[in-house]
Design a protein around this motif. Structure first.
Motif, PDB file in Angstrom:
ATOM      1  N   GLY A   1       6.471 -71.839 -57.364  1.00  0.00           N
ATOM      2  CA  GLY A   1       5.853 -72.099 -57.762  1.00  0.00           C
ATOM      3  C   GLY A   1       3.942 -71.168 -57.685  1.00  0.00           C
ATOM      4  N   CYS A   2       4.559 -70.799 -56.409  1.00  0.00           N
ATOM      5  CA  CYS A   2       2.542 -71.311 -55.996  1.00  0.00           C
ATOM      6  C   CYS A   2       2.173 -69.409 -56.319  1.00  0.00           C
ATOM      7  N   ALA A   3       1.048 -69.866 -57.050  1.00  0.00           N
ATOM      8  CA  ALA A   3       0.585 -68.560 -57.719  1.00  0.00           C
ATOM      9  C   ALA A   3       0.721 -67.070 -56.506  1.00  0.00           C
ATOM     10  N   PHE A   4      -0.307 -67.336 -55.035  1.00  0.00           N
ATOM     11  CA  PHE A   4      -0.402 -66.406 -54.696  1.00  0.00           C
ATOM     12  C   PHE A   4       1.411 -65.940 -53.400  1.00  0.00           C
ATOM     13  N   CYS A   5       2.454 -66.840 -53.586  1.00  0.00           N
ATOM     14  CA  CYS A   5       3.595 -66.261 -53.021  1.00  0.00           C
ATOM     15  C   CYS A   5       4.582 -65.517 -53.498  1.00  0.00           C
ATOM     16  N   ALA A   6       4.812 -64.789 -53.438  1.00  0.00           N
ATOM     17  CA  ALA A   6       5.327 -63.940 -53.282  1.00  0.00           C
ATOM     18  C   ALA A   6       7.237 -63.920 -53.947  1.00  0.00           C
ATOM     19  N   THR A   7       7.418 -65.026 -52.200  1.00  0.00           N
ATOM     20  CA  THR A   7       8.936 -65.697 -52.763  1.00  0.00           C
ATOM     21  C   THR A   7       8.905 -66.925 -54.419  1.00  0.00           C
ATOM     22  N   ALA A   8       7.494 -67.076 -54.954  1.00  0.00           N
ATOM     23  CA  ALA A   8       7.483 -67.960 -55.682  1.00  0.00           C
ATOM     24  C   ALA A   8       8.883 -67.337 -56.653  1.00  0.00           C
ATOM     25  N   ARG A   9       8.207 -65.924 -56.398  1.00  0.00           N
ATOM     26  CA  ARG A   9       8.570 -64.995 -58.029  1.00  0.00           C
ATOM     27  C   ARG A   9      10.307 -65.163 -58.289  1.00  0.00           C
ATOM     28  N   LEU A  10      10.817 -65.349 -57.260  1.00  0.00           N
ATOM     29  CA  LEU A  10      12.121 -65.067 -57.673  1.00  0.00           C
ATOM     30  C   LEU A  10      12.698 -66.487 -58.611  1.00  0.00           C
ATOM     31  N   GLY A  11      12.249 -67.629 -58.243  1.00  0.00           N
ATOM     32  CA  GLY A  11      12.872 -68.890 -58.463  1.00  0.00           C
ATOM     33  C   GLY A  11      13.546 -69.701 -56.721  1.00  0.00           C
ATOM     34  N   LEU A  12      13.523 -70.765 -57.681  1.00  0.00           N
ATOM     35  CA  LEU A  12      14.504 -71.746 -56.219  1.00  0.00           C
ATOM     36  C   LEU A  12      15.698 -70.279 -57.108  1.00  0.00           C
ATOM     37  N   LEU A  13      16.847 -69.761 -55.692  1.00  0.00           N
ATOM     38  CA  LEU A  13      18.215 -69.264 -56.498  1.00  0.00           C
ATOM     39  C   LEU A  13      19.327 -70.782 -55.159  1.00  0.00           C
ATOM     40  N   ARG A  14      19.028 -71.319 -53.999  1.00  0.00           N
ATOM     41  CA  ARG A  14      19.637 -71.971 -53.628  1.00  0.00           C
ATOM     42  C   ARG A  14      19.611 -72.829 -52.497  1.00  0.00           C
ATOM     43  N   ASN A  15      19.561 -74.622 -52.182  1.00  0.00           N
ATOM     44  CA  ASN A  15      19.212 -74.558 -51.133  1.00  0.00           C
ATOM     45  C   ASN A  15      19.817 -73.901 -50.200  1.00  0.00           C
TER      46      ASN A  15
ATOM     47  N   PRO B   1       2.053 -65.984 -24.642  1.00  0.00           N
ATOM     48  CA  PRO B   1       3.316 -66.090 -24.025  1.00  0.00           C
ATOM     49  C   PRO B   1       4.613 -66.720 -24.654  1.00  0.00           C
ATOM     50  N   ARG B   2       3.894 -67.065 -25.788  1.00  0.00           N
ATOM     51  CA  ARG B   2       4.982 -67.492 -27.152  1.00  0.00           C
ATOM     52  C   ARG B   2       5.538 -66.370 -28.554  1.00  0.00           C
ATOM     53  N   LEU B   3       6.994 -66.450 -28.683  1.00  0.00           N
ATOM     54  CA  LEU B   3       7.948 -65.889 -29.076  1.00  0.00           C
ATOM     55  C   LEU B   3       8.279 -66.672 -30.216  1.00  0.00           C
ATOM     56  N   THR B   4       7.607 -66.486 -32.162  1.00  0.00           N
ATOM     57  CA  THR B   4       7.529 -67.659 -32.464  1.00  0.00           C
ATOM     58  C   THR B   4       8.766 -67.318 -33.608  1.00  0.00           C
ATOM     59  N   LEU B   5       9.715 -68.287 -33.779  1.00  0.00           N
ATOM     60  CA  LEU B   5      10.527 -67.625 -34.812  1.00  0.00           C
ATOM     61  C   LEU B   5      10.234 -68.879 -36.707  1.00  0.00           C
ATOM     62  N   CYS B   6      10.344 -67.489 -37.529  1.00  0.00           N
ATOM     63  CA  CYS B   6       9.584 -68.238 -38.735  1.00  0.00           C
ATOM     64  C   CYS B   6      10.918 -68.277 -39.496  1.00  0.00           C
ATOM     65  N   ILE B   7      11.488 -69.253 -39.553  1.00  0.00           N
ATOM     66  CA  ILE B   7      12.960 -69.466 -40.785  1.00  0.00           C
ATOM     67  C   ILE B   7      12.739 -70.398 -41.736  1.00  0.00           C
ATOM     68  N   SER B   8      13.610 -69.780 -42.967  1.00  0.00           N
ATOM     69  CA  SER B   8      13.813 -70.058 -44.189  1.00  0.00           C
ATOM     70  C   SER B   8      14.612 -71.520 -44.775  1.00  0.00           C
ATOM     71  N   SER B   9      14.712 -72.217 -45.677  1.00  0.00           N
ATOM     72  CA  SER B   9      14.884 -73.829 -46.220  1.00  0.00           C
ATOM     73  C   SER B   9      15.369 -73.672 -47.224  1.00  0.00           C
ATOM     74  N   GLN B  10      15.563 -72.335 -48.277  1.00  0.00           N
ATOM     75  CA  GLN B  10      15.571 -72.216 -48.621  1.00  0.00           C
ATOM     76  C   GLN B  10      15.719 -70.573 -49.277  1.00  0.00           C
ATOM     77  N   ALA B  11      17.062 -70.337 -50.502  1.00  0.00           N
ATOM     78  CA  ALA B  11      16.579 -68.820 -50.888  1.00  0.00           C
ATOM     79  C   ALA B  11      15.828 -69.214 -51.993  1.00  0.00           C
ATOM     80  N   GLY B  12      15.009 -68.217 -51.963  1.00  0.00           N
ATOM     81  CA  GLY B  12      13.482 -68.507 -53.228  1.00  0.00           C
ATOM     82  C   GLY B  12      13.429 -69.265 -52.749  1.00  0.00           C
ATOM     83  N   CYS B  13      12.050 -70.287 -54.336  1.00  0.00           N
ATOM     84  CA  CYS B  13      11.141 -70.799 -53.864  1.00  0.00           C
ATOM     85  C   CYS B  13      11.202 -71.877 -55.606  1.00  0.00           C
ATOM     86  N   GLY B  14      11.027 -73.125 -55.612  1.00  0.00           N
ATOM     87  CA  GLY B  14      11.029 -73.860 -56.831  1.00  0.00           C
ATOM     88  C   GLY B  14       9.631 -74.088 -57.314  1.00  0.00           C
TER      89      GLY B  14
END
Ligand code: SAH
Length: 361
Positions: free
Chosen positions: A113-127, A98-111
């Protein structure tokens, strides 16, 4: 027309206070904006016309509109928002009745640097601002089908929420307020790589659920996977978790990405049991979602099952996260793969990475 400021909760409250209006006037406006999704002051029919006009002269109400909505075969929907040149973010709606979960972002990109995460490859673009964080929820509500209602919100999209602390806490106020989205804080989860001082602040400032991405059981191993471990090693992280005043009936979630041949052995599971001793914890095992150039292999189903059984045998709550929306690159660690402005950058960083990897003996 003079410059109009973006409507934010603090700016509106200050504006009302300066003009001698009682505090509930600001609340009335906020209810129109967040509860009823109105973006035009003229529609706020319980406010005097002069007040509506003064507000319209002072503020603009910004909205987020998804530029693309992609639907997965499993019902997961991914919303892509182009914020400004270069900065795009994603949110994911995950039906799990019965759940409907929304997964949201808190930054564009991410700083982080976790080795296994695609978002890390972007670096931090901005908050993101609080409005951009809540804007994802308002926009997702507009995508719902009749009878659907968002029941849970997780800060598990792009970015490290605790590296954008003030905006995230401001957003949580709007998400939980009666005049806002009206969700119970029990239904909101903030996931962090383990920024220790900010975790303590979050537990003091809000009543949301805390999730910590652990993904390793020794400092050497975690450092390789998650550079943040150099700043906040396991001992500091878990000591803090032990000390957090978590309410009796709650637990801290520890996320653990299962990487084949890296962190998925029985020895890892046994170490994890020892590490979590004395913490009201539950472990969420996340099967690794591969992405091009990711450089890791998923743990086998058998390894994941063995790992889970070992945790359970050691008295640790453990579940396996079902991967959702993989066909539309909406699964954990896959956000950031699909957008144009970013693809080039990603390819470049991947090239840099494989270059570095190749030069490591
Ligand atoms: N920065 C925060 C919020 C992001 S949550 C945090 O790290 O907690 C994203 C979750 O997905 C984290 O638990 C992360 O460990 C996990 N994750 C990242 N890349 C992944 C991948 N490729 N496959 C599966 N899970 C991944």
């Amino acid at each position: 027309m003079p410059h109009r400021a973006e409507l934010t909760v603090p700016a509106l409250r200050a504006w009302m206070a300066e003009r001698g209006f009682p505090r509930y006037r600001a609340t009335q406006v906020l209810a129109w904006v967040y509860r009823r999704g109105v973006s035009d002051f003229a529609a706020m029919s319980d406010l005097a016309r002069e007040l509506r006009e003064a507000l319209a002269a002072a503020f603009v109400i910004s909205r987020l509109t998804p530029s693309v909505v992609t639907r997965s075969a499993d019902g997961t929907r991914k919303l892509l928002f182009q914020l400004d040149a270069g900065a795009a973010i994603e949110s994911v709606l995950i039906p799990d009745p019965p759940r409907l979960t929304l997964c949201i972002s808190s930054q564009a990109g991410c700083g982080m640097g976790c080795a296994f995460c695609a978002t890390a490859r972007l670096g931090l673009l901005r908050n993101l601002s609080a409005n951009e964080i809540v804007g994802q929820v308002v926009a997702a509500q507009a995508e719902l089908q009749p009878g659907e209602r968002i029941s849970n919100i997780v800060f598990m999209g792009m970015g490290e929420p605790l590296a954008n602390y003030d905006a995230v806490v401001e957003a949580i106020e709007i998400l939980t307020a009666e005049w806002g989205i009206g969700l119970s804080s029990r239904r909101i989860t903030v996931s962090t790589v383990g920024l220790v001082p900010a975790m303590a602040r979050l537990v003091r400032d809000t009543a949301v659920q805390l999730a910590v991405s652990l993904s390793a059981t020794t400092d050497a191993q975690r450092q390789r996977l998650m550079p943040v471990n150099r700043r906040f090693p396991l001992e500091a992280l878990l000591t803090m978790c032990r000390a957090l005043p978590i309410p009796q009936r709650r637990r801290i979630t520890f996320e653990y990405v299962m990487l084949g041949g890296v962190n998925d052995t029985v020895e890892d599971a046994d170490r994890l049991v020892r590490l979590l001793h004395g913490i009201r914890a539950k472990v969420n095992l996340i099967p690794f979602n591969a992405f091009p150039g990711g450089g890791f292999a998923p743990a086998s189903d058998a390894a994941i099952r063995r790992f889970q059984e070992r945790l359970l045998a050691g008295g640790v709550h453990a579940s396996v996260r079902q991967s959702r929306g993989q066909d539309i690159q909406a699964a954990c660690g896959q956000l950031a793969l699909a957008h144009g402005g970013v693809r080039h950058e990603t390819a470049k960083r991947q090239a840099d990475r494989s270059h570095r990897a190749a030069s490591v003996p």
